[in-house]
Design an enzyme around this catalytic site. Sequence first.
Site, short mmCIF file in Angstrom:
data_model
loop_
_atom_site.label_atom_id
_atom_site.label_comp_id
_atom_site.label_asym_id
_atom_site.label_seq_id
_atom_site.Cartn_x
_atom_site.Cartn_y
_atom_site.Cartn_z
N LYS A 208 29.79 0.39 50.04
CA LYS A 208 31.70 1.09 49.39
C LYS A 208 31.89 -0.24 49.61
CE LYS A 208 31.24 5.19 49.87
NZ LYS A 208 31.43 5.92 48.00
N SER A 250 35.03 12.32 46.31
CA SER A 250 34.20 12.34 48.02
C SER A 250 34.75 13.88 47.93
CB SER A 250 34.97 11.52 48.59
OG SER A 250 34.61 10.03 48.91
N CYS A 252 32.51 16.30 46.21
CA CYS A 252 32.62 16.98 45.13
C CYS A 252 31.51 18.17 44.86
CB CYS A 252 33.41 16.70 44.07
SG CYS A 252 35.27 16.98 44.68
N LYS A 254 28.37 14.97 44.55
CA LYS A 254 27.50 14.45 43.32
C LYS A 254 26.41 14.71 44.28
CE LYS A 254 29.35 10.29 43.33
NZ LYS A 254 29.85 10.29 44.10
C1 OXD Z 1 30.77 8.74 50.09
C2 OXD Z 1 32.03 8.68 49.92
O1 OXD Z 1 30.63 8.92 51.50
O2 OXD Z 1 32.13 8.90 48.50
O3 OXD Z 1 30.63 8.71 49.45
O4 OXD Z 1 32.93 8.92 50.88
MN MN Z 2 30.81 8.52 46.83
#
Ligand code: OXD
Ligand code: MN
Length: 591
Positions: A208, A250, A252, A254
Amino acid sequence: MEMTTNKQVLDFVNGRAKLGKAKEVVWITGDKAQYDALTAEAISTGEMIELNQELLPGCLLHRTKENDVARVEGRTFICAREEKNAGPTNNWWNPTEAYAKLESILDGAYEGRTMYVIPFSMGPVGGPISKIGIEVTDSIYVVLNMRIMTRVGKDVLDVLGDSNDFVRGTHAKCDVNPEERYICQFPEDNAIISVNSAYGGNVLLGKKCFALRIASYQGKNEMWMAEHMLILGIERPGKETVYMAAAFPSACGKTNLAMLIPPVEFQNKGYKVYTVGDDIAWIKKGPDGRLYAINPENGFFGVAPGTNKKSNPNALISTMKNTIFTNVALNLENNTVWWEGLDKNPPVNAIDWKGNPWNGQTSTEKGAHPNSRFTAPAINCPCISKEFENPAGVPISAFIFGGRRPNTVPLVYQARSWEHGVFVGSIMGSETTAAATGAVGVVRRDPMAMRPFCGYHMGDYFQHWLDMGNSVDKDKQPKFFNVNWFRTDAEGHFVWPGFGDNMRVLDWMLKRIDGEVEAQETAIGYVPFVDDINLEGADVSKETVADILTIDNAAWKKEAEGIKEFYKDFGDRLPAELAKQADELVSRLDK
Ligand code: OXD
Ligand code: MN
């Protein structure tokens, strides 16, 4: 032994070792023997637990402190030189003050400890979209996780050569004191400092911190994009594989969408889904003028609870070897792992994520932390795309946005244009549920799912999206879609089956991309004719689907008011184009 003669790298590394008063400095070479030795050391100190090597070869378990189990947005800062450049969605900290405070924390933080130097590449080493970082850390957990999540080793430094184009990441565990925990990004300096945490999202600085917060800023300046998006490819018989990138806040689903298994009716016709990435996409214009995306990561840092044979068999298989589990339960019956939602048979004789004895059949406490994770190599994934290692990336035909909206937002709609698509992404959001603190039923806007991850002013970020569109010829621009898998009925039950059935919606998008079907033009965009969604074998009626494709103009008028309210936060940095899009939505609703 130093692995480079790059003066900037050596200055950074030596400076950090000196400030931290490290006992020794170890460069991570990428060699297996070094990882094996570090793994053995971490097992011997109890930092890692070796799992059943027959059932889970190469797998380890780690537990973090109870106060250190998730990303901490309140303690995450964008340290831009000017406050106005961090914008209304970020915490800002004056960089002079931030450096002073962080350096006082780092002073002596490595005393008596080893400082590891991790040269890593986001994206295939040397690729045209890839970027390099150096992370220093005093945590073997970080080293072993970075090995999975990024490409690590000497070859990265060879590619870097004498260049100064690398991100400087500093991590120190310190006392894991939540009061002194800071996750700081300095976008103008290509620098990240993270202290007093040992939890993945805060300390695996490639993810991140770099691949989204720093990279989004780099992308703005260098005309590319760093997005919180999965990338998937869909194969259909007789056609070229089509790639799409999708942004969801986050939690949902992915990872589930990225690894989707089509319903049998689709499988029988030859449909296959391939995963390129599950969390982050770096996107750049390619030589043919289309937009190409790479997944800058090398592994999946997925949420364990809820992952099972039915919800996501591909993710589960990905965790069966060379994986690090964090904060899941330890099943003492066979020295494997367990988490809520894995199966209906929790172990009787186990240790919970806090390290206490746990009986899954009788305990009212959870065995695994709700945000417990697996760090799994991407190459373990049975449906990993053959393009995963392609440094040039995959051509993107569609962007998908989505959130959790129990009402108002239909199952799917298509934006009218690139500009309208940017508007649709900018108004993304999820309704708050009882699971989170604060008011229930309020829409928390999370533009492009980047709210916690955009390293600069979000108004400028919207403008960058518009600029990227202008840089691509109209006929080469990806289409934009918005989806909502989370519509509920009067009793609050989800009406759309989700998971593999989401293929039915992706299939409609493919038909739109290929110009095979018309759509209904509504005030909010193009909505499918229900007959164009293949419901063969689906456990949902045509009437129900028609219902969640209906646009409620009154609800959307309220939505438009919420959008205008939200837009006020951006002041004069809101692009005029987006204000215009909001006005045009209102006038279409009034018609
Ligand atoms: C992750 C988030 O950990 O989006 O990917 O929180
Ligand atoms: Mn993420």
